[in-house]
Design a protein around this motif. Structure first.
Motif, short mmCIF file in Angstrom:
data_model
loop_
_atom_site.label_atom_id
_atom_site.label_comp_id
_atom_site.label_asym_id
_atom_site.label_seq_id
_atom_site.Cartn_x
_atom_site.Cartn_y
_atom_site.Cartn_z
N UNK A 83 0.74 -1.53 -0.32
CA UNK A 83 -0.24 0.14 0.16
C UNK A 83 0.77 1.76 -0.16
N UNK A 84 2.11 1.34 0.71
CA UNK A 84 2.92 2.29 0.60
C UNK A 84 3.15 3.12 1.48
N UNK A 85 2.09 2.44 2.93
CA UNK A 85 1.70 4.26 3.67
C UNK A 85 1.54 3.02 4.88
N UNK A 86 1.09 3.66 5.75
CA UNK A 86 0.66 3.21 7.23
C UNK A 86 -0.05 4.19 7.71
N UNK A 87 -1.02 3.01 7.61
CA UNK A 87 -2.32 3.48 8.22
C UNK A 87 -2.96 4.36 9.09
N UNK A 88 -3.60 5.37 8.74
CA UNK A 88 -4.21 6.36 9.84
C UNK A 88 -4.33 5.67 10.89
N UNK A 89 -5.52 4.53 10.93
CA UNK A 89 -5.89 3.85 12.19
C UNK A 89 -4.72 3.32 12.74
N UNK A 90 -3.95 2.67 12.15
CA UNK A 90 -2.72 2.48 13.51
C UNK A 90 -1.95 3.69 13.61
N UNK A 91 -1.87 4.35 13.20
CA UNK A 91 -1.42 5.59 13.94
C UNK A 91 -1.75 6.21 14.98
N UNK A 92 -3.38 6.30 15.19
CA UNK A 92 -4.02 6.39 16.44
C UNK A 92 -4.01 5.22 17.59
N UNK A 93 -4.36 3.84 16.74
CA UNK A 93 -4.49 3.44 17.79
C UNK A 93 -3.21 3.20 18.94
N UNK A 94 -1.44 3.38 17.73
CA UNK A 94 -0.47 3.80 18.79
C UNK A 94 -0.64 4.40 19.76
N UNK A 95 -1.52 5.94 19.68
CA UNK A 95 -1.13 7.16 20.33
C UNK A 95 -2.62 6.59 21.30
N UNK A 96 -3.66 5.43 21.04
CA UNK A 96 -4.67 5.75 22.02
C UNK A 96 -3.32 4.51 23.19
N UNK A 97 -2.67 3.96 23.09
CA UNK A 97 -1.74 3.21 23.62
C UNK A 97 -0.62 2.73 24.07
N UNK A 98 -0.35 4.45 23.85
CA UNK A 98 0.80 4.69 23.77
C UNK A 98 1.65 3.94 23.52
N UNK A 99 2.35 3.51 22.17
CA UNK A 99 3.37 2.42 22.00
C UNK A 99 4.24 3.36 21.27
N UNK A 100 5.79 4.17 21.17
CA UNK A 100 6.30 4.70 20.12
C UNK A 100 6.06 4.04 18.68
N UNK A 101 5.59 4.73 17.50
CA UNK A 101 6.02 4.72 16.20
C UNK A 101 6.82 4.64 15.48
N UNK A 102 7.31 3.71 14.59
CA UNK A 102 8.42 4.21 13.40
C UNK A 102 8.13 3.75 12.39
#
Length: 498
Positions: A83-102
């Motif tokens: 897909x050539x991207x990181x889904x926005x919902x994955x970013x949002x889930x990481x923010x909710x659960x305080x998981x740093x995302x790279x």
């Protein structure tokens, strides 16, 4: 090593998407996963790498990230090549659960990230370890493509006077620049049956060490055999063997073909064979295999801690070369170019691995022409279900043990099977789609209850007259008479072909 250090590693070029407040978390290990819920395989402190194969929508992101948070991982690095991207919902889930995302650059392999992080995590090093790791870095990068682990093992043997070999639980010698003076199968059995690892074998004076004990089931792992008794080694030598195990783990990950072109072709072919929709031969031609050679289908499921990907690894180890292996959920399907019956060889190979298997059910078809692979796969899957119903820890059921309509259907060419199914069921499927009816479900339930109006009505929560009306409509649409045994048998077989 802290997450923050990842951003300072120029070869990785990772970018922090979210979770900057958690960049001081410590990384204990690196784990690559494509499971939707990998929680039971995590123990905390990991940097998790994922290619987002598990993602199909926003709900999946919540399930995946919640599992990471519950396990106490340090961070997540991801990229979706397709897909050539990181889904926005994955970013949002990481923010909710305080998981740093790279975000991982598209041209950076997960093996490269794993290698560099493992190098940083290692604290005790032998004097020549830098040369060993630099040699392996060039191996992984492909600058000395084709040489494998032998140069690394040769360096260890020359500088420390300790010969080492890498083997699989099936007794296959993966690497070793020197001849192995003892029976590889005996070492493999000792590895599988050891109460604890490392373990020392007094006879050949060899220590057996796991490669990835924390992240991989033993029966799917590789192991290292080193000369000497590990309990007598100085700290420097123990540190070197720990690093050597990490290097071997990287090489094993590099050789995993699941994400290679061949691995993807195998997975797609298995999907096509199981779907019943597409033609098999065009997909099979893409593999480059000789279509004039017979093929055998093998189906397997595992119980206990053996994960589907590890089951695939076990099958790849014991099946002949050029086998095409894919996963259908928890089930592994292999399409094997083989003229001879594979049942007995598989029983022998799995018997040797039995100490490392909590439970395995395997079904084997008869050899068939390439165009009949769909039927052979059904035969193997049915045999696998028979094996799963038995109590043996490791059970292999061959085609010779089958004596049902499945064997009959499996021997019918695909085009004939398709035509038979379409003539009987397509009128019903079309009617169901246009009128939002349940004629196919009613037919299936009616046959399951041996033509009992009452039991069929109870199962469907309908009045008996409603069932009679539906059966009458089925007969009108198909020109068949469900009071006749012959027509009931035809419908039963057509439903089995769905």
């Amino acid at each position: 090593m802290k997450l923050r250090a990842l951003l300072a590693m120029p070869d990785l070029r990772l970018r922090a998407v979210t979770g900057e407040d958690g960049l001081d978390r410590e990384i204990r290990w690196v784990v690559t996963t494509d499971l939707l819920d990998p929680g039971r395989y995590l123990s905390g402190g990991e940097l998790v790498l994922t290619g987002l194969v598990w993602w199909s929508g926003p709900a999946d992101s919540e399930v995946f990230v919640r599992a990471l948070a519950r396990s106490g991982v340090s961070g997540l690095a991801a990229w979706d090549v397709e897909r050539g991207r990181i889904p926005a919902d994955l970013t949002a889930a990481c923010e909710r659960h305080d998981i740093p995302l790279f975000q991982v650059p598209e041209d950076v392999a997960f093996a490269t990230i794993t290698e560099q992080v493992v190098r940083r995590l290692s604290t005790a090093r032998a004097a020549d370890l830098g040369a060993v790791l630099d040699r392996h870095r060039r191996l992984v990068a492909g600058l000395t493509r084709g040489t494998g682990l032998d140069p690394v093992l040769e360096l260890v043997g020359r500088d420390l006077g300790m010969r080492c070999w890498v083997l699989t639980p099936a007794g296959r010698l993966v690497a070793g620049p020197h001849p192995l003076d003892t029976d590889p199968s005996a070492l493999a059995r000792a590895f599988l049956t050891a109460d604890r690892l490392p373990c020392h074998q007094a006879g050949p004076d060899i220590t057996l060490l796991p490669v990835a004990e924390e992240t991989t089931s033993r029966v799917a792992d590789w192991f290292i055999a080193c000369e000497g008794d590990w309990s007598e080694w100085p700290a420097e030598r123990r540190a070197l063997t720990d690093e050597l195990a990490a290097i071997v783990a990287l090489e094993r990950a590099r050789l995993d073909d699941r994400l290679s072109t061949e691995g993807r072709l195998s997975q797609e072919l298995v999907r096509v064979v199981a779907s019943r929709d597409d033609e098999i031969l065009p997909h099979l031609k893409l593999t480059g295999l000789d279509l004039d050679v017979p093929f055998t289908a093998v189906a397997a499921t595992a119980h206990g801690d053996l994960r589907p990907g590890e089951l695939r690894t076990v099958l790849a180890e014991i099946l002949p070369d050029h086998s095409l292996i894919g996963l259908l959920g928890e089930e592994a399907i292999a399409l094997v170019p083989a003229r001879d019956d594979l049942t007995a060889p598989l029983r022998t190979a799995l018997s040797a691995l039995a100490p490392g298997l909590a439970g395995l059910a395997v079904g084997v078809s008869k050899p068939v022409a390439a165009g009949e692979l769909r039927g052979a796969t059904e035969e193997a899957r049915y045999a696998r279900r028979l094996a799963a119903a038995r109590t043996d820890p490791v059970c292999v059921v061959g085609h010779d043990e089958l004596a049902t309509h499945v064997l009959l259907l499996a021997s019918v060419p695909d085009d004939v099977r398709q035509m038979f199914k379409e003539r009987l069921l397509d009128p019903l499927l079309t009617y169901d789609e246009e009128h939002k009816a349940d004629l196919v479900l009613t037919l299936e339930t009616f046959l399951q209850h041996s033509g009992s109006w009452t039991r069929c009505a109870e199962q469907l929560h309908l009045h008996v007259n409603s069932v009679r009306y539906r059966i009458q409509r089925i007969e009108e649409l198909t020109g068949r008479d469900l009071s006749r045994l012959e027509d009931r048998v035809d419908f039963f077989l057509a439903l089995r072909l769905r």
